[in-house]
Each structure stands twice: as C-alpha cells, then as structure tokens.
Scaffold this motif. Structure first.
Motif, PDB file in Angstrom:
ATOM      1  N   ALA A  63       0.825  -1.208   0.000  1.00  0.00           N
ATOM      2  CA  ALA A  63       0.000   0.000   0.000  1.00  0.00           C
ATOM      3  C   ALA A  63       0.862   1.261   0.000  1.00  0.00           C
ATOM      4  O   ALA A  63       0.538   2.244  -0.676  1.00  0.00           O
ATOM      5  CB  ALA A  63      -0.935  -0.010   1.201  1.00  0.00           C
ATOM      6  N   LYS A  64       1.947   1.246   0.743  1.00  0.00           N
ATOM      7  CA  LYS A  64       2.832   2.404   0.787  1.00  0.00           C
ATOM      8  C   LYS A  64       3.498   2.646  -0.568  1.00  0.00           C
ATOM      9  O   LYS A  64       3.688   3.796  -0.986  1.00  0.00           O
ATOM     10  CB  LYS A  64       3.893   2.221   1.877  1.00  0.00           C
ATOM     11  N   THR A  66       2.175   1.815  -3.485  1.00  0.00           N
ATOM     12  CA  THR A  66       1.107   2.352  -4.328  1.00  0.00           C
ATOM     13  C   THR A  66       0.832   3.818  -4.010  1.00  0.00           C
ATOM     14  O   THR A  66       0.619   4.628  -4.919  1.00  0.00           O
ATOM     15  CB  THR A  66      -0.188   1.540  -4.141  1.00  0.00           C
ATOM     16  N   GLN A  67       0.841   4.156  -2.736  1.00  0.00           N
ATOM     17  CA  GLN A  67       0.600   5.544  -2.348  1.00  0.00           C
ATOM     18  C   GLN A  67       1.608   6.477  -3.003  1.00  0.00           C
ATOM     19  O   GLN A  67       1.247   7.543  -3.507  1.00  0.00           O
ATOM     20  CB  GLN A  67       0.667   5.693  -0.826  1.00  0.00           C
ATOM     21  N   LEU A  72      -0.901   9.643  -3.768  1.00  0.00           N
ATOM     22  CA  LEU A  72      -2.096   9.702  -2.927  1.00  0.00           C
ATOM     23  C   LEU A  72      -1.817  10.446  -1.629  1.00  0.00           C
ATOM     24  O   LEU A  72      -0.820  10.198  -0.951  1.00  0.00           O
ATOM     25  CB  LEU A  72      -2.584   8.289  -2.605  1.00  0.00           C
ATOM     26  N   ASN A  73      -2.717  11.339  -1.256  1.00  0.00           N
ATOM     27  CA  ASN A  73      -2.649  11.974   0.065  1.00  0.00           C
ATOM     28  C   ASN A  73      -3.359  11.081   1.077  1.00  0.00           C
ATOM     29  O   ASN A  73      -3.681   9.926   0.803  1.00  0.00           O
ATOM     30  CB  ASN A  73      -3.262  13.375   0.013  1.00  0.00           C
ATOM     31  N   ASP A  74      -3.623  11.604   2.262  1.00  0.00           N
ATOM     32  CA  ASP A  74      -4.258  10.804   3.306  1.00  0.00           C
ATOM     33  C   ASP A  74      -5.607  10.249   2.849  1.00  0.00           C
ATOM     34  O   ASP A  74      -5.926   9.077   3.098  1.00  0.00           O
ATOM     35  CB  ASP A  74      -4.462  11.637   4.580  1.00  0.00           C
ATOM     36  N   TYR A  77      -5.092   7.468   0.389  1.00  0.00           N
ATOM     37  CA  TYR A  77      -4.578   6.274   1.051  1.00  0.00           C
ATOM     38  C   TYR A  77      -5.699   5.536   1.775  1.00  0.00           C
ATOM     39  O   TYR A  77      -5.776   4.304   1.749  1.00  0.00           O
ATOM     40  CB  TYR A  77      -3.482   6.676   2.038  1.00  0.00           C
ATOM     41  N   LEU A  80      -7.621   3.703  -0.801  1.00  0.00           N
ATOM     42  CA  LEU A  80      -6.853   2.544  -1.249  1.00  0.00           C
ATOM     43  C   LEU A  80      -7.032   1.366  -0.303  1.00  0.00           C
ATOM     44  O   LEU A  80      -7.344   0.243  -0.735  1.00  0.00           O
ATOM     45  CB  LEU A  80      -5.370   2.926  -1.352  1.00  0.00           C
ATOM     46  N   SER A 107      -0.916   2.182  10.278  1.00  0.00           N
ATOM     47  CA  SER A 107      -0.254   3.197   9.450  1.00  0.00           C
ATOM     48  C   SER A 107      -0.038   4.497  10.213  1.00  0.00           C
ATOM     49  O   SER A 107       0.487   5.469   9.638  1.00  0.00           O
ATOM     50  CB  SER A 107      -1.092   3.474   8.193  1.00  0.00           C
TER      51      SER A 107
END
Length: 334
Positions: A63-64, A66-67, A72-74, A77, A80, A107
């Motif tokens: 996920a990190k 991909t972010q 992606l912002n918060d 995320y 996602l 996270s």
C-alpha cells in the motif's frame, strides 16, 4: 473467500480498482480467519487480535508503494486501503471495515471503530473541517464518520471502541500536496472565449481517474481547493495552450485574459441547480463540468495565474461569495 489463492504459498491475491488504476495485492490468507461480525466489543477485540497474528505488513508495504506511485494523500490512502479490504472480504462487509480500521491504526492514524447492528463505521479526526459528514466528539475532538459498512451514519444505539492504538496519533490531512496520478481514460474539451476583440479556442485534456478521485472528496476547507493542482495531463495541456495565447502579452494583459477565460468560457449555475447541493469544484472539475459558480472560477483562476504567470495569489471569502486576489508587479489591470 474473495481472494484468489496462490498455489502452495499460503497467500491470496486481491484484485482492486482504485479510480483509473487496476491493482493486485498479495495477502496472507490467514486474514480470512477473523470473526464475520462486529456486534460486540469482544468480537471487535477478537478481530484485532486475529489480524495481529497474520503477516499484515505484507499489505501495508504494498500500500505504501502504491501511495507513492499514485501520488495519494491521506484521503487517497484511506480509499486505497478500503478498496483492498473490500477485494479481500467483499463490499459492505463488516470485516472489510474492521480491516480498514486495523490498517489505518498500523499506518499511524488515530482511527476509531464504531459498531452497531447496522454495521461498522470508521471514525477519524481531521486537520480541516469536513462538512456534511456526521461526527462524534471523543476527548473534545471531532471524529468524522468517513468510511465503513455503515458509512456516514451514526445512530443512537452506537457503541464506540475508543481505545487508541499506541503510536496511532495522526489525524486525516485533506491537503493535496501534489496531483493524483491515478490514470484512467483521457477526455477532452474545448474552451472558447474572446478578449479585446480576439477569439480564442483552447483544447484541454482531463483524466477520468482524477475526476473520479475528486468526486469522492468530502467537502472541506476552501484552502484545500485553492492549493490543489490538476492532474499532470490537465496541467500539461493547459500549460501548452496558455503559453501559446499569452505569448507577447504584458502581465496586465495576461491576467485580464485569464480572468476573461474563467468568467466566460463556462456557463454560470449555482451548485444547487447543477448538483442539488453545495459542492466546491477542484480546478480540473471546473474544466470538465458544463457549469460553475464563483468559488469554482476563483479556484481555477488562482491555479492558472500561479502556473502560467508565477504570480502570488490569495483566496478571498466573503459572505455568499469567493474571489481571488492577485499580487501584480505592474499595478492594477484596469
């Protein structure tokens, strides 16, 4: 089970779509061995404890990555992780909501979970005000109902598991530090307007994925919209066209032309007529929609002046009206 098993590995594959991007995540199939419901504090606790014994870091690491790749912002995320959870457990499933809560805590977010017989709601504090979203107060702070199998709903029979996970203290920050890079199909539109007797026709491109991302955004502080930038596709297409039409023009003429563009290239309509509710548009959305109002145009104008001319701008909010102030180097534009 929703996930597809990888032979003899103990792993599954979750296929999720996030706006314009298709994603595949490997996950430990032990995450499926969790309680199916969350109707008591004991079941919520059992879910947390069971998921803690799995290789949940495998999903967080993906996920990190991909972010970062998608910018992606918060909020992005959160979306996602929500899509990944739904890909594993199924949409509108309490387990997907509890999965999101667990992953947000891991996270570093100050996420809380609420549960009732109607479903699970994920609660998060935010740095900005979130409008039109129910919230509860915990220790004096607003916790907004941002996701879950019962999103945006808080009823009188709600029970809140308000224990904070150690180290999970971050609120949701709605600021867009860069444009989303979620991809998707590209759509086009031609803006037409006239300025001082000259007619202009500006073709612009927009990303469907970015527009979908913006449409999911909860209403928040105007500063978020003024600071946001459109997708790379939109920014590049507008930049090329504006360099062409502004070539040889003075600063005053350039600002006047951009002002004329945002005031006349779009038909005016208030939000309640276009959407049935109040809604502030990001600059790329203003390009896409057939109508806009004062705050939408002020936000787009602010971006165009910053990006095309490099001038300092501020947003000005009045009762019932929003405008843009421009710091000119050559005096007023007349």
């Amino acid at each position: 089970p929703r996930g597809t098993e990888v032979a003899s590995s103990g792993l599954g594959i979750a296929s999720a779509r996030l706006y314009g991007s298709e994603l595949q995540y490997q996950f430990d199939r032990k995450v499926l061995d969790v309680p199916r419901k969350a109707t008591s504090k004991e079941e919520v606790r059992a879910f947390w404890e069971t998921l803690s014994t799995t290789d949940h870091r495998l999903i967080l690491e993906q996920a990190k990555v991909t972010q970062g790749e998608l910018g992606l912002n918060d909020w992005g995320y959160l979306q996602l992780l929500s899509r990944v959870g739904e890909a594993i457990y199924g949409p509108s499933d309490d387990r997907a909501s509890l999965f999101l809560w667990f992953m947000l805590c891991k996270s570093g977010y100050d996420a809380r979970v609420s549960y009732s017989d109607r479903g699970v709601t994920i609660l998060l504090p935010a740095r900005q005000v979130l409008y039109k979203i129910p919230f509860v107060r915990l220790n004096g702070a607003r916790f907004y109902a941002v996701a879950g199998s019962s999103p945006g709903k808080i009823d009188g029979r709600l029970f809140t598991c308000d224990a904070q996970y150690p180290g999970a203290e971050a609120p949701l920050d709605m600021t867009l530090t860069g444009p989303p890079q979620v991809g998707g199909k590209v759509q086009s539109k031609t803006l037409t307007f006239s300025y001082r007797g000259e007619n202009f026709s500006l073709p612009v491109l927009m990303e469907a994925g970015a527009l979908e991302f913006y449409s999911d955004y909860p209403p928040t502080d105007l500063a978020v919209y003024f600071k946001a930038e459109p997708s790379g596709t939109a920014a590049e297409s507008m930049g090329e066209e504006l360099r062409r039409v502004l070539k040889g023009k003075t600063e005053r003429e350039s600002v006047g032309l951009l002002l004329r563009l945002v005031q006349t290239a779009f038909a005016y309509q208030v939000d309640r007529e276009q959407f049935g509710r109040e809604r502030t548009l990001f600059s790329e959305e203003t390009l896409a929609f057939p109508y806009s109002d004062c705050e939408d145009r002020a936000i787009l104008f602010s971006y165009l002046v910053r990006s095309a001319l490099g001038l300092e701008v501020i947003g000005l909010a009045y009762p019932g009206h929003v405008a843009t102030g421009v710091a000119l180097n050559s005096g007023s534009i007349g």
